[in-house]
Every structure is written in structure tokens, then in C-alpha cells.
Design an enzyme around this catalytic site. Structure first.
Site, short mmCIF file in Angstrom:
data_model
loop_
_atom_site.label_atom_id
_atom_site.label_comp_id
_atom_site.label_asym_id
_atom_site.label_seq_id
_atom_site.Cartn_x
_atom_site.Cartn_y
_atom_site.Cartn_z
N HIS A 157 0.83 -1.22 0.00
CA HIS A 157 0.00 0.00 0.00
C HIS A 157 0.85 1.26 0.00
CE1 HIS A 157 -3.31 -2.74 1.22
NE2 HIS A 157 -2.37 -3.27 2.00
N SER A 278 13.68 21.75 -16.51
CA SER A 278 12.42 22.46 -16.74
C SER A 278 12.73 23.78 -17.44
CB SER A 278 11.75 22.72 -15.38
OG SER A 278 10.97 23.90 -15.43
N LYS A 284 14.82 22.01 -11.24
CA LYS A 284 14.23 20.72 -11.60
C LYS A 284 15.18 19.76 -12.32
CE LYS A 284 10.47 19.50 -11.08
NZ LYS A 284 9.24 19.85 -11.79
N ASN A 286 14.06 16.20 -14.01
CA ASN A 286 12.87 15.37 -14.16
C ASN A 286 13.17 13.99 -14.78
OD1 ASN A 286 11.24 17.45 -13.18
ND2 ASN A 286 11.00 18.33 -15.23
N GLU A 291 8.80 8.43 -17.26
CA GLU A 291 7.40 8.86 -17.45
C GLU A 291 6.91 8.51 -18.85
OE1 GLU A 291 6.77 12.98 -16.04
OE2 GLU A 291 8.56 12.62 -14.86
N GLN A 323 -5.65 -5.29 -43.15
CA GLN A 323 -4.51 -4.43 -43.50
C GLN A 323 -4.15 -3.52 -42.31
OE1 GLN A 323 -3.87 -2.86 -47.57
NE2 GLN A 323 -4.41 -0.88 -46.70
N1 ARG Z 1 -2.03 -4.72 -48.43
C1 ARG Z 1 -2.81 -5.85 -48.11
C2 ARG Z 1 -2.80 -6.09 -46.61
O1 ARG Z 1 -1.98 -5.55 -45.95
C3 ARG Z 1 -2.29 -7.07 -48.79
C4 ARG Z 1 -3.32 -8.11 -49.07
C5 ARG Z 1 -4.28 -7.58 -50.06
N2 ARG Z 1 -5.23 -8.57 -50.45
C6 ARG Z 1 -6.38 -8.24 -51.07
N3 ARG Z 1 -7.16 -9.21 -51.35
N4 ARG Z 1 -6.68 -7.00 -51.32
O2 ARG Z 1 -3.60 -6.79 -46.07
#
Ligand code: ARG
Length: 461
Positions: A157, A278, A284, A286, A291, A323
């Protein structure tokens, strides 16, 4: 704009805004080496299986190697208008080799390609992160070796609780980090299966050899289900989990260093090279690094949430949502590397102010448990001993003294079990020295613990 790869199906150019929106080369371009590595394995297999001729296979491999060398040497810039790194490399190959280049993508899809690239890329990143954490562990162990006898207060604590050694406190972090290394290794092991040859989703009618490409790329084996192969991102999530935990450990350690640097504690002082001043307050110094690590932990956890949320409702198999995996996991990986790289030298140069640690341990009735234990060792039940000691502590507070300076008459007034040897029993050095249960803070035990940690580290490497 040049015709898109799929121009045959379309009667218009893609809208420029959509093209930019869709493009991932700005962030997947960093996988160019792994993309080419995967393509070389694929072309080798196509040639060996007679799906393309040996000559074409060799020409493609030669072309890919040249592209790799040119990107490495910065002779070839990635085209920011390309849809992704896969399209870019293939288009460049075709630009260089003509029709032969167009044969590379036989029996492959970008869906298995991107999954291969990302696994290869992250495999390298895990190895790098692991070696950074190993360096950190070694650094902490080295500091611990100098402080097996350095007494400090242990807290619960954030209140002074029982005395420990600084080495013992440091070693707690070593065990956390050793588990982090194990987790990274485990993730790498499970990640190391090849999706190459899964195609778009349903494999292929060509007589491919997925075992061969898996082997060429150093994977343990090909993935057993083509749908899973292209749609699995468990490895990103699992890696991010491991990284979030690693950051949690760094963040807790950082929080303690922030406290220890304060004038209220002054247990440590950071080297000037690892602290900041600072703009207005001249006095200071820091602990910004710690952080920022604490702050970045939130960011890495955010990356984990991005991945989990992105995947949670996706039907099989590939969806473009996926993606979004790369920016999240790359951000996590990049920031973890930054943090560990900065944390290790900061720790190595930190000055430990032993006297302040000891002084803090000498106040606050940190030996009260030991006083009760003294009575227990004389035959008294623990609960009775606990109550008597509590009364003595209250008396000390009333008189403005400590248990060490409370006269023996006051002790004896509570019970005859007290003798003048109580002062020896509750001295700070005794309290630390005698805490020699397995895993405890005594210099003797902590020295054994350091040896065990070093053994474990050696076994992990
Ligand atoms: N740039 C795409 C990704 O990062 C690659 C695969 C794309 N495939 C597709 N069927 N559009 O996922």
C-alpha cells in the site's frame, strides 16, 4: 496514373482518393526484404515443381535479388502510389524482366503473401526485442550483485512494511522479464508456420510443394488449413499481448524510479544524461524517460485493443480490415524497442543512495513483525504476540520513540517474555539477515536467487 494490376475487369481508373485510402505501402514498405525473401522461395518452388520453367525461375530469382540490392542501396525508391509492397515488387520485376516477371504470381495470392511477409518480419523483430531484454536483465543483475546487503524498506500500500534488500527488489523485475523472454520465445514458436501456398483462400490446382517453401523460409511446417492460413492474425495479437506485459513491467519499474527520484524518497539519482530540466524552474531534474515509458505502455495496450477489435467480427477468410494489423503491431514493436533501448543505459548509470534507503527502513516500525515473532519464538501464540506489539507501537508513537529506543521496562510491563535480547532481535540488520526463507530478501538468499536467475537466463539463450 499507370493501369492497375486488375485493369482488365474495370472500365475506369480508381479514384485518386480511394487509391490513396487503399494504399498500404507507406507502412508495409518496411517489409520489402521479407516480401522478396518469400517471393524467392515461391519462385524456387515453382521452378522445382515444373509450374514454371527452371530458366524463368532462375531469372525471376536473379531479378528479385537485384531489386533487393537496389532498395538496400537506395538506388530504387518505393513508389508511394503503389498499392502495397507486394504490388510494387512484382511491378518492378515485370518492368525489369518483361513477361517472365508476370509468371511470379502463379498459384499465389497477396493474401498468403502478406501473411508470410508479416510472420517473417515479426520473427526478426522478436529476436531483436529478445536480445534487448536479455541486455536489460543482465544490467539489472549486475546492479543487484552490488546491493545484496543494501537494506531498504519493502512496501505494501506504499506504506513501509518489512525490510528487504535492494537486490531483492531488483530481482523481482528480473523474474518478470525472464517470463517476458519466455513468452516472446513461445510466441515466435507458434508464429513459425507457413501460410505460403494457401493462395487467396482455397489453395490451388497447381501441384505445389508447400513443405519446400516452408523449409526454405525456415518455418517449422506449412499451415494445415488454407482458410486459417490467410485469415489468422493470432500471432500479431499474441505478440502484442507479450509486449503489453513487458511494457507493464517496465512501467511499474518506471513508476518506482519516478518515486525514488523524488525528494521525498531520494533513493536514487539519475545520471544527468538520462534526465531533463524544466523551462522555468531552475532546480528541476525530471525523470522524463521513465514517465514516457509509463505513457507509452498505454499506447502499446492501445495497439493490442486495435488488433483485438479489428479481428473480432471478421468472417473467413481475408478481409481488407486486416490491412490495419500492420500499423498497430509495428507501432507496438517500435515503441517497445525504443523503451528498452533507453531504459537499460538509464538504469546502468543510475546512482543508488544506500544511506537514504537504510534511513527510510530504520523508521516507520518496519521491525514490528519481527518483534511479534520474537515473542512467538518464546512460545506465545502469534495473535497474542501481534496484539502486544501493536500496543507497544502505539506507546512508541505516543512517546515519540521507536521500538529500538523504547526502554526495556515498557516491554517487560507487557509480558515477562521480553528480555534485553529483544533489541538484537529487532535490529534492522537482524531483520534482514534472518529473512532467509526460500525466495526471501536476506543477502544469503538473494545471492542464491541471482545465481538461479543467471542459470535460467543461460538456459533461455
Ligand atoms: N495490403 C494488403 C494487406 O496488408 C495485402 C493483401 C491484399 N489482399 C487483397 N485481397 N486486397 O492486407
Amino acid at each position: 496514373m499507370a493501369d492497375m494490376m486488375w485493369a482488365g475487369r474495370f472500365s475506369k481508373q480508381v479514384d485518386a482518393g480511394v487509391n490513396a485510402f487503399n494504399s498500404s505501402i507507406a507502412f508495409d514498405g518496411r517489409m520489402y526484404r521479407h516480401d522478396i525473401q518469400g517471393s524467392i522461395a515461391h519462385a524456387t518452388m515453382l521452378g522445382d515443381c515444373g509450374i514454371i520453367t527452371k530458366e524463368d525461375s532462375l531469372e525471376i530469382i536473379g531479378g528479385l535479388k537485384e531489386i533487393l540490392a537496389d532498395i538496400d542501396a537506395r538506388k530504387l525508391e518505393l513508389d508511394p502510389n503503389a498499392e502495397d509492397i507486394h504490388m510494387f515488387v512484382e511491378a518492378e520485376l515485370t518492368k525489369r524482366l518483361g513477361d517472365v516477371g508476370k509468371r511470379l504470381h502463379t498459384s499465389r495470392s497477396r493474401n498468403d503473401q502478406v501473411a508470410v511477409d508479416l510472420r517473417l518480419y515479426l520473427r526478426d523483430e522478436i529476436a531483436e526485442i529478445q536480445s534487448l531484454v536479455v541486455e536489460l536483465v543482465k544490467t539489472i543483475i549486475n546492479i543487484a550483485k552490488d546491493h545484496t546487503e543494501t537494506v531498504m524498506p519493502g512496501y505494501t500500500h506504499l506504506q513501509r512494511a518489512q525490510p528487504i534488500t535492494f537486490a531483492h527488489h531488483l530481482m523481482a523485475y528480473v523474474w518478470m522479464l525472464l517470463r517476458d523472454i519466455e513468452r516472446l520465445q513461445d510466441t515466435a514458436k507458434r508464429m513459425n508456420y507457413s501460410p505460403l501456398g494457401c493462395g487467396a483462400l482455397a489453395g490451388t490446382t497447381y501441384k505445389t510443394n508447400r513443405q519446400q517453401t516452408a523449409e526454405l523460409l525456415g518455418f517449422t511446417a506449412p499451415m494445415q488449413n488454407s482458410l486459417d492460413g490467410v485469415s489468422d492474425r493470432d500471432y500479431c495479437i499474441e505478440l502484442n499481448c507479450a509486449l503489453s506485459l513487458l511494457m507493464t513491467h517496465l512501467s511499474r519499474f518506471s513508476e518506482e524510479i519516478i518515486l525514488w527520484c523524488s525528494w521525498e524518497f531520494k533513493f536514487v539519482e539519475l545520471d544527468d544524461a538520462f534526465a531533463t530540466g524544466s523551462s522555468i524552474m531552475p532546480q528541476k531534474k525530471n525523470p522524463d524517460v521513465t514517465e514516457l515509458i509509463r505513457g507509452k505502455t498505454g499506447r502499446v495496450n492501445g495497439d493490442l485493443m486495435t488488433l483485438l477489435t479489428m479481428m473480432k467480427g471478421l468472417p473467413l477468410a481475408y478481409n481488407k480490415d486486416m490491412q490495419e494489423d500492420k500499423e498497430a503491431i509495428f507501432d507496438a514493436v517500435d515503441n517497445v524497442k525504443l523503451c528498452v533501448r533507453t531504459f537499460t543505459p538509464m538504469l546502468a548509470t543510475m546512482r543508488v543512495i544506500k544511506d537514504n534507503m537504510r534511513n527510510a527502513a530504520a523508521r516507520g516500525f518496519i521491525n514490528a513483525t519481527d518483534c511479534a515473532d520474537y515473542l512467538v519464538k518464546k512460545g506465545m501464540p502469534f495473535r497474542d504476540a501481534y496484539k502486544i506489539t501493536g500496543t507497544l507501537v502505539a506507546k512508541c508513537i505516543e512517546k515519540g520513540v521507536t521500538l529500538e529506543t523504547l526502554p526495556i521496562e515498557e516491554y517487560k510491563a507487557m509480558t515477562d517474555n521480553f528480555d534485553s535480547d529483544v533489541y538484537e532481535a529487532i535490529s534492522l540488520d537482524t531483520c534482514v539477515r534472518e529473512r532467509k526463507s526460500y525466495g526471501g530478501p536476506s543477502p544469503e538468499e538473494v545471492t542464491k536467487q541471482i545465481a538461479e536467475a543467471e542459470e535460467m537466463l543461460a538456459s533461455l539463450l
